[in-house]
Every structure is written in C-alpha cells, then in structure tokens.
Design a protein around this motif. Structure first.
Motif, PDB file in Angstrom:
ATOM      1  N   GLN A   1       4.400  17.268  -4.509  1.00 38.28           N
ATOM      2  CA  GLN A   1       5.252  16.797  -3.417  1.00 38.28           C
ATOM      3  C   GLN A   1       5.249  15.273  -3.342  1.00 38.28           C
ATOM      4  O   GLN A   1       6.040  14.685  -2.617  1.00 38.28           O
ATOM      5  CB  GLN A   1       4.756  17.355  -2.083  1.00 38.28           C
ATOM      6  N   ARG A   2       4.294  14.677  -4.041  1.00 39.75           N
ATOM      7  CA  ARG A   2       4.056  13.255  -3.887  1.00 39.75           C
ATOM      8  C   ARG A   2       5.268  12.390  -4.248  1.00 39.75           C
ATOM      9  O   ARG A   2       5.533  11.405  -3.575  1.00 39.75           O
ATOM     10  CB  ARG A   2       2.835  12.859  -4.729  1.00 39.75           C
ATOM     11  N   PRO A   3       6.014  12.736  -5.322  1.00 33.56           N
ATOM     12  CA  PRO A   3       7.122  11.846  -5.683  1.00 33.56           C
ATOM     13  C   PRO A   3       8.081  11.584  -4.515  1.00 33.56           C
ATOM     14  O   PRO A   3       8.637  10.500  -4.411  1.00 33.56           O
ATOM     15  CB  PRO A   3       7.827  12.612  -6.810  1.00 33.56           C
ATOM     16  N   GLY A   4       8.300  12.569  -3.635  1.00 28.92           N
ATOM     17  CA  GLY A   4       9.224  12.369  -2.527  1.00 28.92           C
ATOM     18  C   GLY A   4       8.534  11.973  -1.240  1.00 28.92           C
ATOM     19  O   GLY A   4       8.989  11.094  -0.505  1.00 28.92           O
ATOM     20  N   MET A   5       7.413  12.647  -0.961  1.00 29.69           N
ATOM     21  CA  MET A   5       6.726  12.419   0.308  1.00 29.69           C
ATOM     22  C   MET A   5       5.786  11.229   0.136  1.00 29.69           C
ATOM     23  O   MET A   5       4.571  11.382   0.012  1.00 29.69           O
ATOM     24  CB  MET A   5       5.968  13.678   0.724  1.00 29.69           C
ATOM     25  N   TYR A   6       6.362  10.061   0.118  1.00 29.02           N
ATOM     26  CA  TYR A   6       5.671   8.848  -0.295  1.00 29.02           C
ATOM     27  C   TYR A   6       6.384   7.667   0.354  1.00 29.02           C
ATOM     28  O   TYR A   6       7.598   7.620   0.403  1.00 29.02           O
ATOM     29  CB  TYR A   6       5.771   8.757  -1.823  1.00 29.02           C
ATOM     30  N   ARG A   7       5.618   6.751   0.874  1.00 30.31           N
ATOM     31  CA  ARG A   7       6.199   5.528   1.446  1.00 30.31           C
ATOM     32  C   ARG A   7       5.354   4.331   1.053  1.00 30.31           C
ATOM     33  O   ARG A   7       4.132   4.438   0.935  1.00 30.31           O
ATOM     34  CB  ARG A   7       6.192   5.577   2.974  1.00 30.31           C
ATOM     35  N   GLU A   8       6.034   3.215   0.886  1.00 33.01           N
ATOM     36  CA  GLU A   8       5.299   1.973   0.718  1.00 33.01           C
ATOM     37  C   GLU A   8       5.038   1.387   2.098  1.00 33.01           C
ATOM     38  O   GLU A   8       5.912   1.354   2.957  1.00 33.01           O
ATOM     39  CB  GLU A   8       6.096   0.971  -0.113  1.00 33.01           C
ATOM     40  N   VAL A   9       3.805   0.929   2.307  1.00 33.92           N
ATOM     41  CA  VAL A   9       3.434   0.210   3.518  1.00 33.92           C
ATOM     42  C   VAL A   9       3.198  -1.229   3.104  1.00 33.92           C
ATOM     43  O   VAL A   9       2.441  -1.491   2.165  1.00 33.92           O
ATOM     44  CB  VAL A   9       2.147   0.797   4.135  1.00 33.92           C
ATOM     45  N   ARG A  10       3.873  -2.157   3.777  1.00 30.79           N
ATOM     46  CA  ARG A  10       3.722  -3.557   3.391  1.00 30.79           C
ATOM     47  C   ARG A  10       3.198  -4.339   4.588  1.00 30.79           C
ATOM     48  O   ARG A  10       3.734  -4.214   5.687  1.00 30.79           O
ATOM     49  CB  ARG A  10       5.070  -4.105   2.940  1.00 30.79           C
ATOM     50  N   ILE A  11       2.154  -5.114   4.352  1.00 27.44           N
ATOM     51  CA  ILE A  11       1.597  -5.909   5.439  1.00 27.44           C
ATOM     52  C   ILE A  11       2.169  -7.313   5.323  1.00 27.44           C
ATOM     53  O   ILE A  11       2.005  -7.967   4.294  1.00 27.44           O
ATOM     54  CB  ILE A  11       0.056  -5.963   5.371  1.00 27.44           C
ATOM     55  N   VAL A  12       2.858  -7.760   6.383  1.00 31.63           N
ATOM     56  CA  VAL A  12       3.524  -9.071   6.306  1.00 31.63           C
ATOM     57  C   VAL A  12       3.051  -9.978   7.440  1.00 31.63           C
ATOM     58  O   VAL A  12       2.484  -9.504   8.410  1.00 31.63           O
ATOM     59  CB  VAL A  12       5.055  -8.918   6.390  1.00 31.63           C
TER      60      VAL A  12
ATOM     61  N   TRP B   1       0.829  -1.197   0.000  1.00 32.02           N
ATOM     62  CA  TRP B   1       0.000   0.000   0.000  1.00 32.02           C
ATOM     63  C   TRP B   1       0.864   1.246   0.000  1.00 32.02           C
ATOM     64  O   TRP B   1       2.062   1.162   0.232  1.00 32.02           O
ATOM     65  CB  TRP B   1      -0.905   0.026   1.243  1.00 32.02           C
ATOM     66  N   ALA B   2       0.215   2.382  -0.210  1.00 30.25           N
ATOM     67  CA  ALA B   2       0.964   3.643  -0.227  1.00 30.25           C
ATOM     68  C   ALA B   2       0.508   4.551   0.902  1.00 30.25           C
ATOM     69  O   ALA B   2      -0.655   4.524   1.307  1.00 30.25           O
ATOM     70  CB  ALA B   2       0.756   4.353  -1.566  1.00 30.25           C
ATOM     71  N   LEU B   3       1.445   5.309   1.431  1.00 36.00           N
ATOM     72  CA  LEU B   3       1.148   6.403   2.357  1.00 36.00           C
ATOM     73  C   LEU B   3       1.849   7.616   1.770  1.00 36.00           C
ATOM     74  O   LEU B   3       3.073   7.605   1.604  1.00 36.00           O
ATOM     75  CB  LEU B   3       1.709   6.078   3.755  1.00 36.00           C
ATOM     76  N   HIS B   4       1.083   8.644   1.401  1.00 35.26           N
ATOM     77  CA  HIS B   4       1.728   9.750   0.702  1.00 35.26           C
ATOM     78  C   HIS B   4       0.995  11.057   0.911  1.00 35.26           C
ATOM     79  O   HIS B   4      -0.170  11.080   1.306  1.00 35.26           O
ATOM     80  CB  HIS B   4       1.842   9.444  -0.793  1.00 35.26           C
ATOM     81  N   SER B   5       1.701  12.130   0.614  1.00 34.04           N
ATOM     82  CA  SER B   5       1.067  13.440   0.630  1.00 34.04           C
ATOM     83  C   SER B   5       0.153  13.531  -0.575  1.00 34.04           C
ATOM     84  O   SER B   5       0.472  13.062  -1.653  1.00 34.04           O
ATOM     85  CB  SER B   5       2.113  14.551   0.564  1.00 34.04           C
ATOM     86  N   GLN B   6      -1.008  14.127  -0.385  1.00 32.15           N
ATOM     87  CA  GLN B   6      -1.949  14.277  -1.478  1.00 32.15           C
ATOM     88  C   GLN B   6      -1.587  15.492  -2.346  1.00 32.15           C
ATOM     89  O   GLN B   6      -2.169  15.698  -3.393  1.00 32.15           O
ATOM     90  CB  GLN B   6      -3.367  14.381  -0.919  1.00 32.15           C
ATOM     91  N   MET B   7      -0.599  16.287  -1.901  1.00 27.87           N
ATOM     92  CA  MET B   7      -0.163  17.424  -2.712  1.00 27.87           C
ATOM     93  C   MET B   7       0.629  16.863  -3.900  1.00 27.87           C
ATOM     94  O   MET B   7       1.694  16.268  -3.736  1.00 27.87           O
ATOM     95  CB  MET B   7       0.711  18.374  -1.895  1.00 27.87           C
ATOM     96  N   LEU B   8       0.088  17.072  -5.091  1.00 31.81           N
ATOM     97  CA  LEU B   8       0.555  16.341  -6.264  1.00 31.81           C
ATOM     98  C   LEU B   8       2.056  16.483  -6.511  1.00 31.81           C
ATOM     99  O   LEU B   8       2.738  15.510  -6.796  1.00 31.81           O
ATOM    100  CB  LEU B   8      -0.227  16.814  -7.498  1.00 31.81           C
TER     101      LEU B   8
END
Lengths: 248, 596
Positions: free
Chosen positions: B585-596, B576-583
């Motif tokens: 800024q999104r390329p940097g302010m973005y993280r992958e969330v992985r459920i394991v 999944w993604a966790l990111h800023s909705q500001m378009l």
C-alpha cells in the motif's frame, strides 16, 4: 468449425504470454528489486481474462475475453465475443475500447465494435457505456451502440458470484440485447430482441483457473421471435455448457 | 553504577545474546540442518560498521529461493549501538539494482534517513553509502530497505541501542525477536496478484454456508440488516489481511515454525524480549501461553510497566517485554497473524531438550460496524459524537477555507486529549480512488483492534491497547498544539489503490510543518483495514489522555473506521516521509513532510 475459436484463442494466448512475462518466474528475481519506492509511480499493467471459454451442447460454443493494458485510471481494452450455436455463428465481435475509472466502482467505456461477416456483411458500431459493480456486488455492463445507417442497439449484461465454498462458485449470468429497429437479415427485432440466462458452477483449481459446467438458456423475443418462426427456427433453446475461466 | 550495570549486562549477554545462541546451544550447526534458513544473524557492536547488501539462495519452505541479505544473513545482523556515540555505517550495495537502508525509529539528520527520493537518491549498484549520525536515544529499533519491495525479500535487521543511564527495570537475559513474513513468490508477483484480484490470498471469504447458518440463528431480517451496510458498499467483513498464510511463512529471527527458534533461560531469571515486527504485510498477535508479559518499552521508548497476556504488533512497531519463567519448562512464543491464516513460533525454555505445545489459533475475526466507521455508541463516544456534530454544524459555515488540506487552527483540545475537531472529508476523497468514508469514526486509542476486542471475555486474556501506554518520563515538549492536521487514510480495495485524502503521493503536495512548531496529527482511517502509519524524523506522541506522560512512538496503528491523534514537535529540518508500513500500500499511502 472451431477454426475461428482456435485463432482467437491463439491470439489471446500470445497476448497473455506477453502480459505475464516478467511476473511468472519468482526465482529470477531481478525485477523484484526494481526500486519503486523512490519514484512511487504505478507501472502500467497488462491483464488477459478469459471469462468464458466453453463448448455448448448444440454444436456451439463461446469465447468471451479481453486484454487490458493501462494505469490506475485509464486503460485500453481489446475484447473478443464469439458465440455460435447449431453450427451457426451468432456473434463474432472484436472490440477496441478506452476505459476510464469514473467512480469507486464504475468505469466509462468508449470505442468501436466490429462484427465479422454475420450472415453476409461485416459491420462497425460505435460503442459507449459503463461497466462496474453495483451495490450488492452485481457485476454489470451496459453498452449502447450506434451503427452504420443509423442503426442502434443496447446490450445489458449482468453477473453475480455466489460463493458456495472457498473454491466453489455458482455464477448466474444474464444478457439482454435490444435494438432500435428491425433487422430481418440479422434476425433481430426492435425492442428487446434476445435474452440469455446461464448458470455455471465453477471450481477454482487455482485463483487463476476455474473449469466449470452449467446450463445456458436463450430466447428470441418480440419481432425477433417472429422472424425466427418465419424461418422455421426454434425461438428458445436450453443447452449444457462445459468450459473454463482463466486470467493472467 | 553505570559501569557495573554495563559490565553485568554485557557479560551475560555476550553468552546468550542474539540469534546465534539458540542454534549454537541446540547443537545444530547450520550446515547440517536441512531446513536451516541462513547463517544465523550475528550481533555487531561498536560505532563503525561495514554492511554489505547482497543476495543468496535460501530454503525456508522446501524450495530454493533467492533472498536479500546483509553480510550474508537473513535477517541482517543485530546492530548494537550505544546512546551518546556517533555511528558510522558503510553500506555497500552488491545488488544489480538500487538499494537503501532506513533506520526505523532512530532520529537522525534528514540526509541520513535512507529514504530514497527524499533524503538521498538511494545506493547505486556497486556503490557504498556512508551513513553517519549521533545517537540521542536508546531502545529497540530496526532497519530495512526502503527501495521497491526489497524489504519483503529479507532486507531487515534489528537495532539495539544501549542507554547511557541505567534502565528503570532489570533483567538477566536479553533476546531480540524479529517477526517477519516470507513468501516463495516474488514481491512483484504478489503485488500483481493483489492488483488484479485483491482477494487472491483471502481464503476466508463469506460463503453460502455462512449465510445459511446466520439466517438460521438470526433470522432473515436481522441477517439482511447486519449485512446491508457491507453489501451496499461492496465491502467484505472478511477482508482482514490482504496477503496471508496462503503464500506467507511466518518467521521468528529467520526461523520457520518448524525450525523453531529457541532461547534459553535459567528458572527465576528475568528475560527481556525485544519484539520487532519487521513483516511486510502482517500484523501479529503475540503471546507466550503461561507467562505474563510485562511491557516496559514501546517503539524503543520506556513506558510505565504494564502486564498483559497478548500484544498486537503492527508492522514497524517494536515492544520490549520482560517475562519471568519460574520453572525449567518450555514456553511457546506464539505470534499468529491477525487473520489467523498462520503463525510464527519460537520457544523459550529452561532445558534445551524441551519444547512447548503450540497452541491452537484463535477464532477468525470478522469486521464490525465499528470498522466501517459507524462507531458503536457507548455513552462516552456518544457525547464525543455530539460535540463533533455540533462543532461540525457550528463551524462548517466558516471552516472550509481553514481546513484546506485538513488543517485546523484554534479551539484545539488540550495536549493529550486528542482531537475535538469535526471530521471533514476533503473533496479529493470523492474520486475513483476511494471506496468508503468513515462517517462517525470512534477514537481508536483504547481499541485493542480487529478480532481482539472480546479476548478478555472469550479467553480471559488482557490485550495491550495504546491507552495502556504511559511514558515513564514527563512529556518533554509541554506546549499546546498550535495547529492540527487531519489526514484521511483512504483506499479503493477492489481497484487496489491506496492514498491519503484520496490523493496518491505523486499528485499530492508535501505537508509543510513549521520548524519548532508543536502540532497535532489526527489520522482518520477511512479504510476497513488497520493501517500502521510510520512518521520519519519525529516522535509521534500518542494522545492517551494524560498530556504529562505521552508515550512516544514512531509507528501508530490507525484502526479501521477510527481516528487517532498524536502530537509532533517539528524540531528537525528536512524532507521526511509519512506512510503506511503495509508494503504493497506504501506507493500510494505516502506523503512527504517538509519542515520549513
């Protein structure tokens, strides 16, 4: 007399045309849905800035500008600094630099500077320095040079932008040149050799283009002043300037 | 009961629902209207949809531009679904580039989330991708492209999911209000401008005149003191929005303020407005002068109704409100951009011939010490700081290992109360990507936000805050959080670089959540800009104080220089993604969330 200036300007123009290719035509939008969300990678970016393109009241002028290309942290910078007064070339420099972001507001620079036939000969310098913005938003460049035959020099440049209104800026600027030793041929003396102070009133026609008027004062100091006096030249001069600043 | 509710709602809605109604009733067939943006968005119902992503020429500002459309409309059609059903969407990409559709706020299996690079590889040019997922929620949501900057060009649309069980409120009219920002410049041009000159669109900068005025009223010493923090940090307290009305035209349902989207009512009717902020870079402050707005749902989830005069809607957020106009007069739906550089406007009227006065925009906000993360010390926050400080010193000796990547274990505050963990800036936050760190961030949960903090006093308006939101149903997962993740939203404004914990997406490892764990996420906003953060795949249950009735959101505004906490139940496997909705800024302010 402006052969050099126009040559350099043409080069910069070409670089600029390349830099802005693909950004300037919003209607042709095939670039705009390039998918970057997937790879999220920053594309390298090219920029041309012409900081000072001006005529001066003493039959002189200046072109200072650079072309940069690179990513978030590492950039290649090609810089031009050309200055003449009273019909004589004072500076004719071409720089090639590697610039690296080292902190929030500062970049480290390393590279070479080539001075084209000043008086008699051309010469090369190794350049290392920093550029950035100090607290209170003073833009500063401090570069140390090491030349052939062990000569050394140091240049400190500072600029500040006073916003008078949303599209009017008053820009004071200072440049100090220091040398490690006397160089009579070049007219530079050891220690602080030359100081330049300017004030330019700029009007932003667009964000990217600001014509300006201003005054420029320069003065030879110390040994350099003595050399100038021996040659029967003035040690200081105050001239008006007329020019523009642009980037793309 | 169920049936009568449905018939009642549908029969009336069929007549007036959606974007078509206004134009239709106005007698303005779109072809004859010079400024008509596009064919009005239609409402598509059912459980099987064919959507086609394409482009067309539009004229919103007097200049022809190319927009991206879905089935030819801008914004895309309203998708009307029913809770409990399984929907199938065949999305055909007619663009010459990859595309995607993400169902913002809809809880779907990970491979149906439409996040290129995480849940699938995007929809190739000319290809069709079949989305198919069950609907286990109801309410107001939206969808948008998550590929490149396509959202800015109009790939957005509303989703309305009708509930299985009756809603706890009733209404006679139902309208979707999609807010967006349109520019004649291409998104790539806007991005390049921001990269080269972050102030490119800011026409509200400090000037010598301001300084002179300030010195005259406050004196030199105080002016110096007030400005010092900002000048020292090379930040500007006038940096409210990055992309502004300089280039943006703000739209409601694809209509400019001039073409004035209009919705009708009969006096005495209750009108439900589904407010959706689908803008790329704009936070809107919305109000309807003359009407109280009763907020009944936030991000699609019902809340205890709360009456307010003004709502700030961050990009990505949705609010459902009910208004009750009593007479046939006209009202303006007025949504000003946060920096007051422009507004979107529509009309709510009992008589098609009427339109209401457009109010003047409010004062322009200026950032304060609080936005720098030097929170104002009220008594309440003071004690909060003290506990934070003592916790910091006591735990510091053994915490650094435990806080690797921002994780905290044990001694966590009870569910609902938010974080009591010390604010720890990670070493990765000290590089060239980060220009500022909030040292004493206040809790942003009850902060109306930049520019709205004194609206009660100034305009006698009640502004909605997150602490006003209370779920109308008890919190489903009553477990206490087992771990807490503190994430710092970071950036370097002058270099226009954005990141989380000082690391851009590409360099950061995914955030690993354990399947079925209950965890707390605390966002610390080290930037001086509000960051609407969107977590895909899960609810973000805002910790408003009462753990029994936590409001569920999918997009949470982290106020500048503040922290905010929410609880997450990691109940769905996937990436999944966790990111800023500001378009931009999104390329940097973005993280992958992985459920394991």
């Amino acid at each position: 007399m402006f052969k050099n200036i126009s040559g350099i300007a043409a080069t910069l123009w070409l670089l600029a045309a390349q830099a802005s290719y693909g950004q300037s035509e919003p209607q042709h939008q095939h670039h705009s849905y390039q998918s970057s969300g997937e790879d999220n990678e920053e594309e390298p970016m090219a920029e041309v800035s012409l900081d000072y393109v001006e005529l001066r009241g003493d039959n002189g002028g200046e072109i200072e500008g650079d072309f940069s290309y690179g990513g978030e942290q590492n950039k290649f910078v090609a810089e031009v600094d050309y200055e003449r007064s009273s019909g004589e070339i004072e500076k004719n420099e071409l720089w090639a630099l590697y610039s690296r972001a080292i902190s929030a507001n500062w970049n480290f620079l390393i590279g070479i500077r080539h001075d084209f036939n000043l008086e008699t000969t051309s010469r090369n310098w190794a350049a290392v320095g920093i550029t950035g913005e100090s607290p209170y938003k003073f833009e500063m460049d401090a570069v140390f040079f090491y030349g052939e035959h062990g000569s050394t020099a140091f240049r400190l440049e500072g600029e500040y932008e006073i916003k008078l209104a949303q599209d009017w800026n008053l820009v004071p600027r200072i440049e100090l040149n220091f040398f490690g030793q006397n160089d009579e041929a070049r007219g530079s003396g050891s220690g602080l050799s030359e100081a330049e102070v300017g004030f330019r009133l700029m009007y932003e026609v667009t964000r990217k283009f600001s014509p300006y008027i201003g005054v420029h004062y320069e003065r030879e100091v110390g040994n350099a002043a003595d050399f100038a006096r021996e040659e029967g030249e003035d040690v200081d001069s105050t001239v008006w300037v007329l020019g523009f600043r642009a980037w793309f | 009961m169920k049936d009568s509710f449905r018939t009642d709602a549908v029969s009336r809605r069929t007549f007036v629902t959606g974007l078509g109604a206004g134009a239709l009733l106005l007698g303005l067939p779109h072809s004859s209207h010079p400024n008509s943006p596009t064919a009005s968005a239609t409402t598509l119902r059912g459980n099987h949809f064919d959507l086609s992503i394409g482009y067309r020429q539009v004229n919103l500002t007097g200049r022809e531009r190319q927009a991206l459309t879905i089935n030819g409309s801008l914004p895309g059609p309203i998708l009307r679904w029913r809770e409990g059903e399984t929907v199938t969407l065949n999305v055909h990409n007619q663009l010459p580039d990859k595309s995607s559709l993400h169902w913002h706020g809809v809880r779907v299996p990970s491979d149906m989330d439409g996040e290129p690079g995480l849940s699938f590889s995007g929809i190739q040019p000319g290809q069709t991708f079949r989305y198919r997922f069950p609907l286990r929620q109801s309410g107001t949501y939206w969808y948008h492209s998550q590929s490149g900057f396509q959202q800015q060009l109009g790939l957005i649309g509303a989703i309305v999911i009708d509930p299985i069980s009756p809603e706890p409120f009733s209404y006679e009219r139902d309208y979707v209000v999609v807010l967006s920002d349109w520019s004649d410049e291409s998104p790539q041009t806007i991005y390049t401008h921001l990269k080269k000159d972050p102030d490119y669109y800011n026409r509200q900068q400090r000037t010598a005149t301001d300084l002179w005025r300030e010195v005259r009223t406050k004196g030199v010493a105080r002016t110096w003191r007030d400005r010092h923090q900002w000048n020292w940090k090379q930040l500007s307290d006038r940096n409210i929005s990055q992309v502004t009305g300089e280039t943006y035209t703000y739209l409601i349902n694809g209509h400019t303020p001039d073409t004035n989207w209009t919705a009708l009512f009969k006096p005495g009717e209750r009108v439900r407005l589904r407010l959706i902020n689908a803008a790329s870079m704009t936070l809107f402050d919305l109000r309807i002068p003359g009407l109280k707005m009763k907020v009944v749902a936030a991000d699609g989830q019902n809340v205890e109704p709360v009456s307010v005069d003004e709502i700030r809607i961050g990009s990505g957020e949705t609010y459902d409100i009910i208004v009750e106009p009593e007479s046939e007069q006209a009202y303006s739906i007025f949504a000003q951009s946060m920096d007051r550089s422009g507004y979107a406007r529509g009309t709510l009227t009992g008589d098609i011939r009427l339109s209401a006065e457009i109010p003047a925009m409010d004062h322009r906000p200026v950032l304060t010490r609080q936005d720098l993360g030097l929170g104002r010390k009220t008594e309440e926050t003071d004690t909060h700081f003290k506990t934070t400080q003592t916790a910091h010193t006591e735990k510091h000796s053994y915490l650094p290992d435990a806080t690797e990547g921002g994780w905290f274990y044990g001694n966590l505050a009870a569910a609902g109360l938010g974080s009591n963990s010390p604010i720890i800036h990670q070493p990765s936050e000290s590089g060239f990507r980060v220009d500022h760190r909030a040292l004493t961030p206040a809790n942003g949960i009850s902060d109306p936000g930049v520019g709205l903090r004194n609206h009660k006093h100034r305009y006698n308006r009640r502004v909605l805050t997150y602490s006003d939101l209370r779920s109308n149903k008890p919190t489903q997962d009553q477990r206490e959080p087992q771990r807490e993740l503190q994430l710092h939203l970071t950036g370097n404004y002058e270099r226009y670089l954005w990141s989380i914990n000082g690391e851009k997406f590409r360099d950061a490892s995914p955030l690993l959540f354990r399947h079925q764990e209950r965890l707390r996420i605390t966002l610390v906003n080290d930037t001086t800009l509000p960051q609407p953060m969107h977590l895909h795949g899960f609810w973000s249950e805002l910790e408003t104080g009462d753990g029994e009735y936590l409001p569920r959101k999918h997009t949470v505004i982290a106020q500048p220089g503040s922290s905010i906490s929410y609880l997450v139940s990691a109940d769905t496997y996937g990436r999944w993604a966790l990111h800023s909705q500001m378009l931009y800024q999104r390329p940097g302010m973005y993280r992958e969330v992985r459920i394991v």
